[in-house]
Design an enzyme around this catalytic site. Structure first.
Site, mmCIF file in Angstrom:
data_model
loop_
_atom_site.group_PDB
_atom_site.id
_atom_site.type_symbol
_atom_site.label_atom_id
_atom_site.label_comp_id
_atom_site.label_asym_id
_atom_site.label_seq_id
_atom_site.Cartn_x
_atom_site.Cartn_y
_atom_site.Cartn_z
ATOM 1 N N ASP A 8 0.840 -1.201 0.000
ATOM 2 C CA ASP A 8 0.000 0.000 0.000
ATOM 3 C C ASP A 8 0.883 1.263 0.000
ATOM 4 O O ASP A 8 2.060 1.194 0.363
ATOM 5 C CB ASP A 8 -0.864 -0.062 1.269
ATOM 6 C CG ASP A 8 -1.790 1.121 1.400
ATOM 7 O OD1 ASP A 8 -2.290 1.603 0.368
ATOM 8 O OD2 ASP A 8 -2.016 1.552 2.548
ATOM 9 N N ASP A 10 -0.346 5.067 1.072
ATOM 10 C CA ASP A 10 -0.599 5.959 2.215
ATOM 11 C C ASP A 10 -0.572 5.198 3.531
ATOM 12 O O ASP A 10 -1.313 4.233 3.715
ATOM 13 C CB ASP A 10 -1.955 6.652 2.052
ATOM 14 C CG ASP A 10 -2.002 7.443 0.759
ATOM 15 O OD1 ASP A 10 -0.970 8.036 0.409
ATOM 16 O OD2 ASP A 10 -3.053 7.442 0.102
ATOM 17 N N ASP A 131 -2.324 -0.695 5.848
ATOM 18 C CA ASP A 131 -2.683 -0.208 7.191
ATOM 19 C C ASP A 131 -4.193 -0.265 7.438
ATOM 20 O O ASP A 131 -4.636 0.055 8.539
ATOM 21 C CB ASP A 131 -2.153 1.222 7.418
ATOM 22 C CG ASP A 131 -2.713 2.212 6.415
ATOM 23 O OD1 ASP A 131 -3.066 1.782 5.292
ATOM 24 O OD2 ASP A 131 -2.801 3.411 6.735
#
Lengths: 174, 174
Positions: A8, A10, A131
């Site tokens: 990922d 961000d 996240d």
């Protein structure tokens, strides 16, 4: 054939948490720390502003790189097929900015290995480093949750607090 | 749970073949037809110019919609989870233009279901409708090859010549 990892952007490659805090300080003059914004308690503190920030031209382009990410991704690429998989479609302005950000900070990642998507549920890799549980809960491979202010109350996935920890785990997965 | 379909953009939802021919006419004053550009024989005719066209601002934004595509996708969405999966990362300018093009012509497709990627080999759906064997050869599900000037010499996948044919096939797959 090498195993595949989806990574990922961000909150994982890009340190969006410190970027939010800095942007909030610029706008309001108020210095917040992680303890002020931890979810669920602190969610409202920052959340009222994040949507506006995410739609600002230049926001994604100027996010600082997560500490240790560049070296760690290079290292992982020696043993794995690494794909960058970012949920970008919700914010159309971010599409070009994310491509440019990657070209600047991770120029060694080929365009072939970049995916900008909406939901991630049709992405199939052996590992997902992310996240957000909305992605990790439904991934096809092994989920690795990168520590973030918004996931400290989630415990269903293996948590890593740094890129050093990612490398330690992945050393045993080659 | 509905089965999933990944649908390509250029050459499938977007009629890039006629767009190439029109752009070539504008540039050179020469009218070409499909028979002039069929690969492998006619590849060089158009191929010397396509890379330049694909890098022109506005090229992707102005491609006409493939005949019957809008109605067919709407129909498919009744029975399948439809994802738009386009190899866009090679041409960074196309990222925002493709998002805008979809928002104009296919506003009923949510951002969640759009994927702009490089290679498609980590995309896992039950079906892939695409015009390129480089994608179809490695897809995880059933491959459906949309007829195009560049794939007439390829025979390893089920060929469809129109969106009407796609609907006929998919009627039996619900």
């Amino acid at each position: 054939m090498k195993k595949t990892i989806a990574i990922d952007m961000d909150g994982v490659l890009a340190d969006i948490e410190s970027h939010f805090l800095r942007r909030y300080l610029t706008e309001t003059g108020i210095t917040l720390t992680r303890s002020d914004i931890i979810e669920p308690k602190g969610a409202q503190t920052l959340e009222s502003r994040t949507t506006a920030y995410l739609n600002e031209p230049g926001f994604f382009r100027s996010i600082p790189v997560m500490q240790g990410a560049v070296e760690a991704v290079k290292k992982l690429m020696e043993d794995f097929d690494v794909y960058i998989v970012s949920a970008a479609m919700e914010f159309p302005l971010s599409l070009f900015e994310k491509q440019q950000w990657l070209a600047e900070h991770f120029p060694f990642i080929k365009w072939n290995n970049i995916v900008l998507c909406g939901d991630k549920n049709i992405i199939k890799t052996d590992y997902l480093i992310d996240d957000h549980c909305k992605n990790l809960d439904y991934c096809h491979g092994k989920a690795i949750m990168f520590d973030a202010y918004h996931n400290l109350d989630k415990h269903q996935h293996q948590r890593v607090k740094s890129w050093t920890e990612v490398l330690m785990i992945m050393r045993g997965e080659r």
